[in-house]
Enzyme design. Structure first.
Site, PDB file in Angstrom:
ATOM      1  N   ARG A   1       0.829  -1.166  -0.129  1.00 25.05           N
ATOM      2  CA  ARG A   1       0.180  -0.007   0.143  1.00 25.05           C
ATOM      3  C   ARG A   1       0.823   1.350   0.160  1.00 25.05           C
ATOM      4  NH1 ARG A   1      -4.405  -3.090   3.902  1.00 25.05           N
ATOM      5  NH2 ARG A   1      -5.201  -4.166   2.070  1.00 25.05           N
TER       6      ARG A   1
ATOM      7  N   TYR B   1      -7.189  -1.251  -6.174  1.00 24.32           N
ATOM      8  CA  TYR B   1      -6.433  -2.443  -6.106  1.00 24.32           C
ATOM      9  C   TYR B   1      -5.387  -2.256  -4.900  1.00 24.32           C
ATOM     10  CZ  TYR B   1      -2.342  -0.655  -9.112  1.00 24.32           C
ATOM     11  OH  TYR B   1      -1.599   0.246  -9.910  1.00 24.32           O
ATOM     12  N   GLU B   2      -4.927  -3.443  -4.152  1.00 24.63           N
ATOM     13  CA  GLU B   2      -4.236  -3.736  -2.693  1.00 24.63           C
ATOM     14  C   GLU B   2      -5.068  -3.018  -1.812  1.00 24.63           C
ATOM     15  OE1 GLU B   2      -0.096  -3.357  -2.975  1.00 24.63           O
ATOM     16  OE2 GLU B   2       0.020  -3.588  -5.014  1.00 24.63           O
ATOM     17  N   GLY B   3      -6.660  -3.132  -1.845  1.00 25.89           N
ATOM     18  CA  GLY B   3      -7.232  -2.769  -1.145  1.00 25.89           C
ATOM     19  C   GLY B   3      -8.030  -1.510  -1.220  1.00 25.89           C
TER      20      GLY B   3
END
Ligand code: CAA
Length: 380
Positions: free
Chosen positions: A243, A362-364
């Site tokens: 992140r 993406y990536e949360g």
């Protein structure tokens, strides 16, 4: 408190800036249009040490800190966010995951080649029904003694077609929930592993995103990362660092659009003067500069937390949440400043606007970052 960069930081930032301007910029519009993966440019980035920035030199990496990684990510993303995400996934999801949690055998066999860019890595967590709800893994890995039998489908995998090494998260014991999940190293070419169709995307079109299928893939036991049941924590810990990388990508996209808009506003004339002389435009530039600076502080703080050995789960979520919001908002503003020219491809800002969107997903997603942040402040 010291906000200054070291000489080493400035050197790596300038190397990335020069590479982005000289090598990434020339073909970026065409790669976006044709969805071309920048193979030869990835090799050049590997030669510059960008594929394993934070990895210890004993495993083939550049041995630099997270601040350096963020500086490289920002410079690459200002020009080509697709090239940047290839670097980000390889560095913070794959190399970091292996260096922090892999066995010595796994480091020698895989990390040494991933850190030099000889091999490319992918991180496979998302599934058709397990994107945000990451514990609901349907991909299964059944313990068969000296190997696991892997079955399932993974979606939206960055570097999906180009990677050589895939870190795959799978359920090994459904009854145990998040404690019954493991992470495995899967090699391209293992029998039963199929790379599915490439996605036709809104943005980051130069990166390579695929569905993957695993049909009775025999994964050797020595390819499991960490102790049995460590897979979910592995994914969460690795994604916290990922992140920071995506926050830096968002920062770079916003900064790139801002710099283009600033330059354009001093050249383009309306009503007999440069548009930067109109307060409507000058105030937009002021807001862009302020919000982007605030995003940079959050991104750098999170990178600093990681370098200092502090917990960075919350600071990385805050950095990604805010930087991605700024990237989306301010790339829209950049297109507005460019007017009609902003709507055509030659001026780059429309691509940056399209690229910005994925940083909120993406990536949360942003909503997941808010879960992480709110849980951390409420338990304090
Ligand atoms: N570090 C260590 N452990 C952690 C952790 C962390 N950061 N976060 C959670 N855990 C642990 C918890 O402590 C808990 O362990 P115990 O049972 O021992 O207490 C366990 O993991 C389960 O945690 P939760 O109960 O909090 O799990 P949850 O189901 O509520 O989910 C979530 C938490 C934060 C929402 C998580 O599911 C999540 O982050 N989802 C988003 C996933 C994501 O980012 N997907 C992106 C895909 S990857 C990608 O995009 C790559 C690419 O190609 C670019």
């Amino acid at each position: 408190m010291d906000f200054s960069l070291t000489e080493e930081h400035i050197m790596i930032r300038d190397a990335a800036r020069e590479f982005a301007q000289n090598e990434l910029l020339p073909g970026v519009i065409e790669r976006d249009e044709k969805q071309h993966f920048p193979d030869s440019l990835v090799k050049k980035m590997a030669n510059l040490g960008f594929m394993g920035i934070m990895v210890n030199p004993k495993y083939g990496g550049s041995g630099m800190d997270t601040i350096s990684y963020v500086l490289v990510m920002e410079e690459l993303s200002k020009v080509d966010a697709s090239a940047a995400v290839i670097v980000s996934v390889n560095n913070s999801l794959v190399c970091y995951g292996l260096e922090a949690f892999g066995s010595e055998y796994q480091k020698q066999k895989y990390l040494t080649k991933l850190a030099t860019g000889e091999l490319i890595g992918a991180f496979c967590l998302s599934e058709p029904e397990a994107g945000s709800d990451a514990t609901s893994q349907k991909t299964s890995a059944i313990d068969k003694g000296d190997y696991y039998l892997l079955n399932g489908t993974k979606n939206w995998i960055t570097n999906g077609g180009r990677a050589d090494v895939y870190l795959v998260i799978a359920q090994t014991d459904k009854e145990k929930g998040s404690h019954g999940i493991n992470a495995f190293i899967v090699e391209k070419g293992m029998k039963g592993f199929h790379v599915g169709p490439k996605e036709n995307k809104l943005g980051i079109r130069g990166s390579d995103t695929h569905t993957l299928q695993f049909n009775d893939v025999k994964v050797p036991k020595e390819n499991r990362i960490g102790d049995d049941g460590f897979g979910f924590k592995f994914a969460m810990k690795t994604l916290s660092g990922g992140r920071i990388g995506i926050a830096a990508q968002a920062l770079g996209i916003a900064q790139g659009a801002y710099e283009l808009a600033l330059k354009y506003s001093k050249e383009r004339k309306t009503f007999g003067t440069e548009i930067s002389n109109h307060q409507a435009i000058a105030f937009k530039l002021a807001d862009m500069h302020t919000e982007i600076s605030a995003a940079r502080h959050l991104v750098m703080k999170s990178a600093w937390d990681k370098d200092q050995g502090k917990n960075y789960d919350t600071s990385s979520a805050m950095a990604k949440l805010y930087a991605s919001k700024v990237a989306m908002k301010q790339t829209v503003e950049a297109v507005q400043i460019f007017g009609g020219n902003g709507f055509v491809k030659d001026y780059h800002v429309e691509r940056l606007m399209r690229d910005a969107k994925i940083t909120q997903i993406y990536e949360g997603t942003s909503e997941i970052q808010k879960i992480v942040i709110s849980r951390s402040i409420l338990k304090e």
